[in-house]
Design an enzyme around this catalytic site. Structure first.
Site, PDB file in Angstrom:
ATOM      1  N   TYR A   1      19.086   3.401   7.872  1.00  0.00           N
ATOM      2  CA  TYR A   1      18.432   2.885   6.663  1.00  0.00           C
ATOM      3  C   TYR A   1      19.475   2.329   5.692  1.00  0.00           C
ATOM      4  O   TYR A   1      19.339   1.208   5.187  1.00  0.00           O
ATOM      5  CB  TYR A   1      17.646   4.030   6.028  1.00  0.00           C
ATOM      6  CG  TYR A   1      17.008   3.730   4.684  1.00  0.00           C
ATOM      7  CD1 TYR A   1      15.940   2.851   4.591  1.00  0.00           C
ATOM      8  CD2 TYR A   1      17.461   4.363   3.523  1.00  0.00           C
ATOM      9  CE1 TYR A   1      15.336   2.598   3.351  1.00  0.00           C
ATOM     10  CE2 TYR A   1      16.864   4.120   2.296  1.00  0.00           C
ATOM     11  CZ  TYR A   1      15.801   3.241   2.214  1.00  0.00           C
ATOM     12  OH  TYR A   1      15.209   2.993   1.002  1.00  0.00           O
TER      13      TYR A   1
ATOM     14  N   LYS B   1      20.164  -1.508   4.315  1.00  0.00           N
ATOM     15  CA  LYS B   1      20.137  -1.854   2.886  1.00  0.00           C
ATOM     16  C   LYS B   1      21.424  -2.585   2.479  1.00  0.00           C
ATOM     17  O   LYS B   1      21.384  -3.501   1.670  1.00  0.00           O
ATOM     18  CB  LYS B   1      19.914  -0.599   2.030  1.00  0.00           C
ATOM     19  CG  LYS B   1      18.496  -0.023   2.154  1.00  0.00           C
ATOM     20  CD  LYS B   1      17.437  -1.012   1.694  1.00  0.00           C
ATOM     21  CE  LYS B   1      16.029  -0.473   1.751  1.00  0.00           C
ATOM     22  NZ  LYS B   1      15.007  -1.474   1.433  1.00  0.00           N
TER      23      LYS B   1
ATOM     24  N   LEU C   1       0.806  -1.220   0.000  1.00  0.00           N
ATOM     25  CA  LEU C   1       0.000   0.000   0.000  1.00  0.00           C
ATOM     26  C   LEU C   1       0.841   1.274   0.000  1.00  0.00           C
ATOM     27  O   LEU C   1       0.308   2.373   0.041  1.00  0.00           O
ATOM     28  CB  LEU C   1      -0.942   0.011   1.220  1.00  0.00           C
ATOM     29  CG  LEU C   1      -1.875  -1.203   1.342  1.00  0.00           C
ATOM     30  CD1 LEU C   1      -2.770  -1.058   2.561  1.00  0.00           C
ATOM     31  CD2 LEU C   1      -2.730  -1.370   0.076  1.00  0.00           C
ATOM     32  N   GLY C   2       2.164   1.142  -0.074  1.00  0.00           N
ATOM     33  CA  GLY C   2       3.032   2.311  -0.018  1.00  0.00           C
ATOM     34  C   GLY C   2       3.224   2.976  -1.369  1.00  0.00           C
ATOM     35  O   GLY C   2       2.527   2.673  -2.342  1.00  0.00           O
ATOM     36  N   GLN C   3       4.196   3.895  -1.418  1.00  0.00           N
ATOM     37  CA  GLN C   3       4.404   4.677  -2.644  1.00  0.00           C
ATOM     38  C   GLN C   3       4.664   3.774  -3.849  1.00  0.00           C
ATOM     39  O   GLN C   3       4.023   3.917  -4.893  1.00  0.00           O
ATOM     40  CB  GLN C   3       5.583   5.643  -2.467  1.00  0.00           C
ATOM     41  CG  GLN C   3       5.747   6.578  -3.656  1.00  0.00           C
ATOM     42  CD  GLN C   3       7.088   7.306  -3.701  1.00  0.00           C
ATOM     43  OE1 GLN C   3       7.994   7.038  -2.909  1.00  0.00           O
ATOM     44  NE2 GLN C   3       7.218   8.232  -4.627  1.00  0.00           N
TER      45      GLN C   3
ATOM     46  N   ILE D   1       0.836  -3.973   6.600  1.00  0.00           N
ATOM     47  CA  ILE D   1       0.558  -3.920   8.044  1.00  0.00           C
ATOM     48  C   ILE D   1      -0.735  -3.142   8.304  1.00  0.00           C
ATOM     49  O   ILE D   1      -1.374  -3.297   9.331  1.00  0.00           O
ATOM     50  CB  ILE D   1       1.748  -3.322   8.823  1.00  0.00           C
ATOM     51  CG1 ILE D   1       1.650  -3.656  10.312  1.00  0.00           C
ATOM     52  CG2 ILE D   1       1.902  -1.828   8.566  1.00  0.00           C
ATOM     53  CD1 ILE D   1       2.921  -3.382  11.090  1.00  0.00           C
TER      54      ILE D   1
ATOM     55  N   ASP E   1       2.240  -8.287   9.275  1.00  0.00           N
ATOM     56  CA  ASP E   1       3.432  -7.564   9.726  1.00  0.00           C
ATOM     57  C   ASP E   1       4.630  -8.385   9.255  1.00  0.00           C
ATOM     58  O   ASP E   1       4.748  -9.567   9.610  1.00  0.00           O
ATOM     59  CB  ASP E   1       3.393  -7.461  11.262  1.00  0.00           C
ATOM     60  CG  ASP E   1       4.598  -6.710  11.815  1.00  0.00           C
ATOM     61  OD1 ASP E   1       5.625  -6.599  11.114  1.00  0.00           O
ATOM     62  OD2 ASP E   1       4.511  -6.258  12.966  1.00  0.00           O
TER      63      ASP E   1
END
Ligand code: NAD
Ligand code: SER
Length: 315
Positions: A142, A146, A10-12, A35, A52
């Site tokens: 972050y 990665k 559901l994100g960008q 989530i 999740d």
């Protein structure tokens, strides 16, 4: 690759990648997971699982229930949010990724895709045409997650044969779902502020040059790597991909061609320090030769398209 579970759908990126998957592979073959509930009804016709990514048994149940053979895991905490809550960034970005890899091995999944980012680079990396293979000393949690994610994907590929794939996305520009807590978010926000208020106060400085990509290119790149013949891939989760590079000042000047009274000023915050050590451009020759990467969207045509879409949304 017949039944795909998209976690963080559901994100960008997920909101547009999942729609592209639906169109290409059929919505009956795409299971949407996040989530959060799909309260905006982005995917009313898909099977939805509230998962999740740190909950291994929930992912396993979905794999078994829907006979999943491919997982695309987009669930992550991005750079700026990650600096505010590094423990959460580690937990979701690393423990979530490990769950996906371990279950991929256990259930002999066809392939697993998890994005990486230009955030893997740091002060010791070359700033222009940053090579794929170089020193990686990120200055954010972050970025650390990665780098570790890329290494874990590579490790499990060599040890178990799991087909792990991923792109180091540059900043992604789009107009369907707002970005979720990154350093490159300014390059989306600026369009909404230009249309609504004719003014934008930028949290980076005028000369912060970063690699960026418009969403249609991001979708094409992702599907091209997902479908590529494994035998042609020399890498796992660390493909550099380039499209365009610009500073906030350059972007503002292109927007001004369409909105002449648009103005910008600068109040750099902690995100300026994050951007300072990210590359200005990347060398994506491995992606070009291994799976035919070729960007289509330039800065000029991206700005025209973004303004049109945002103006329509804001009417
Ligand atoms: P986003 O923040 O917009 O979306 C992430 C999604 O994951 C959200 O829908 C969120 O609800 C969900 N999520 C968060 N925690 C979760 C959890 N514990 N379990 C399940 N779902 C959870 O992020 P995005 O921009 O779509 O990024 C997707 C991937 O691409 C991430 O790995 C990100 O690091 C990478 N990436 C993005 C960009 C960019 O510019 N957008 C650039 C480089 C890399
Ligand atoms: N767009 C992302 C961020 O700014 C890059 O990974 O965090």
């Amino acid at each position: 690759m017949q039944k795909i579970l998209v976690i963080g759908a559901l994100g960008q990126i997920g909101s547009e990648l999942t729609a592209a998957f639906n169109a290409r592979y059929g919505k009956e073959n795409i299971v949407v997971a996040d989530i959060h509930e799909d309260t905006n009804h982005l995917f009313p016709d898909n099977v939805f699982e509230k998962i999740d990514v740190t909950d291994s048994s929930a992912i396993e149940q979905a794999i078994e229930r829907h006979r999943i053979d491919t997982i695309v895991n987009l669930a992550a905490i991005l750079s700026a949010s990650g600096e505010k809550n590094p423990d959460l960034a580690w937990n979701i970005n690393i423990n979530g990724l490990l769950n996906v890899i371990r279950l991929g091995v256990k259930h002999r999944l066809d392939r697993v895709m998890v994005p990486s980012s230009i955030a893997v680079f740091g002060p010791q990396s070359v700033l222009y045409d940053t090579p794929q293979e170089t020193v990686l000393t990120p200055n954010t949690m972050y970025g650390v997650t990665k780098v570790v994610g890329e290494l874990l994907g590579d490790y499990y590929f060599k040890k178990t044969g799991i087909d792990f794939r991923g792109i180091r996305y540059p900043g992604i520009i789009s107009n369907k779902t707002m970005p979720g807590g990154g350093t490159t978010d300014y390059a989306v926000e600026i369009f909404y502020e230009a249309v609504k208020n004719r003014h934008y106060t930028c949290f980076l400085s005028s000369e912060s040059c970063l690699p960026m990509m418009y969403m249609p290119d991001c979708i094409r790149a992702t599907i091209a790597l997902l479908e590529a013949d494994r035998r042609l891939l020399r890498h796992c989760g660390n493909y550099n991909v380039g499209a365009m590079s610009f500073t906030p000042e350059i972007l503002a000047n292109v927007i001004k061609k369409y909105i002449p009274d648009f103005t910008i000023d600068y109040k750099p915050d902690f995100r300026r320090e994050i951007a300072r050590y990210w590359p200005a451009s990347v060398d994506d020759s491995a992606a070009r030769s291994d799976w035919g990467w070729q960007p289509e969207w330039t800065l000029e045509i991206m700005v025209a398209d973004m303004l049109q879409a945002v103006q329509k949304k804001c009417r």
